[in-house]
Design a protein around this motif. Sequence first.
Motif, short mmCIF file in Angstrom:
data_model
loop_
_atom_site.label_atom_id
_atom_site.label_comp_id
_atom_site.label_asym_id
_atom_site.label_seq_id
_atom_site.Cartn_x
_atom_site.Cartn_y
_atom_site.Cartn_z
N MET A 175 35.49 57.55 58.34
CA MET A 175 34.91 56.25 58.59
C MET A 175 35.80 55.52 59.61
O MET A 175 36.98 55.33 59.39
N ARG B 170 29.76 45.61 55.67
CA ARG B 170 28.87 46.76 55.50
C ARG B 170 28.70 47.44 56.87
O ARG B 170 28.46 46.77 57.86
N ARG C 146 25.76 54.89 54.95
CA ARG C 146 26.08 53.46 54.87
C ARG C 146 27.37 53.30 54.06
O ARG C 146 27.54 53.95 53.03
N TRP C 147 28.22 52.39 54.52
CA TRP C 147 29.54 52.22 53.94
C TRP C 147 29.78 50.75 53.66
O TRP C 147 29.26 49.88 54.34
N ASN D 8 33.01 47.87 52.52
CA ASN D 8 34.41 47.51 52.27
C ASN D 8 34.40 46.10 51.70
O ASN D 8 33.86 45.19 52.32
N PHE E 26 36.66 50.60 49.09
CA PHE E 26 35.90 51.34 50.10
C PHE E 26 34.97 52.28 49.36
O PHE E 26 35.41 53.01 48.47
N GLU E 27 33.68 52.27 49.71
CA GLU E 27 32.74 53.21 49.09
C GLU E 27 31.50 53.35 49.95
O GLU E 27 31.25 52.52 50.83
N SER E 28 30.73 54.40 49.68
CA SER E 28 29.45 54.54 50.36
C SER E 28 28.40 53.85 49.51
O SER E 28 28.51 53.82 48.28
N GLN E 29 27.40 53.26 50.15
CA GLN E 29 26.38 52.54 49.40
C GLN E 29 25.43 53.47 48.67
O GLN E 29 24.84 53.10 47.69
N PHE F 136 33.01 60.62 50.62
CA PHE F 136 33.53 60.36 51.96
C PHE F 136 35.03 60.58 51.99
O PHE F 136 35.68 60.73 50.96
N ARG G 72 34.97 56.61 45.58
CA ARG G 72 35.40 55.28 46.03
C ARG G 72 36.92 55.28 46.12
O ARG G 72 37.59 56.07 45.46
#
Length: 192
Positions: A1, A22, A29-30, A32, A47-50, A55, A124
């Motif tokens: 990312m 976002r 899609r990410w 923070n 931090f995570e992906s939606q 990731f 995450r």
Amino acid sequence: MYLNQLLLQHFHKFITGEAVIRYRNAAGRWINKTFVSRKDNVIVQLFESQGGKLFSLDLSLIDQWMGLQDDAARITTDLSEGWMTACCKYRLTARGYEGTTRVVCEGGKVAWLEDVVRCSNAKRIILLTRIADLDDFAKSEIAAMQASLCELPADYGRLLQRHVSLHRAAMERMVLDLDQSDDRYLSSEAVS
């Protein structure tokens, strides 16, 4: 990312003190999220992906000595198992500061390389950071800060909830009234 991704949205929730960014790129899609907890005196980052997609993320500490005045020494950094630490002693005084970050890579693995922390295949990533201002730089508080950070849950939602109860009360103590009465159209001479 990477930050050169297409930025979809950036906003700040003043009532909670939370900032949200976002992103979207070809891989997904990410998100923070971050806030500074009043309750726990800690900077919390998520931090995570939606979409729940796994990731990877590289983390590093940047020596920002450039631009510091002559009374500030260069920042030293350390990346060790579970932690990212930075220390800075001022040159003309015994004072300084230090900070440490607990790295929690949920559902993935962490590799501690020479100058980067690599979180791979994470569900995450949560970073818990505490910074201390030191009157005597020789008396490090890193061990105590790390011990107290280990006592905190690596749960963004729980930490945010603990913080919001204090932050919301502070934010709701005041009210901004923009007075929408008809005299707002009067000139300053007519109001006098």
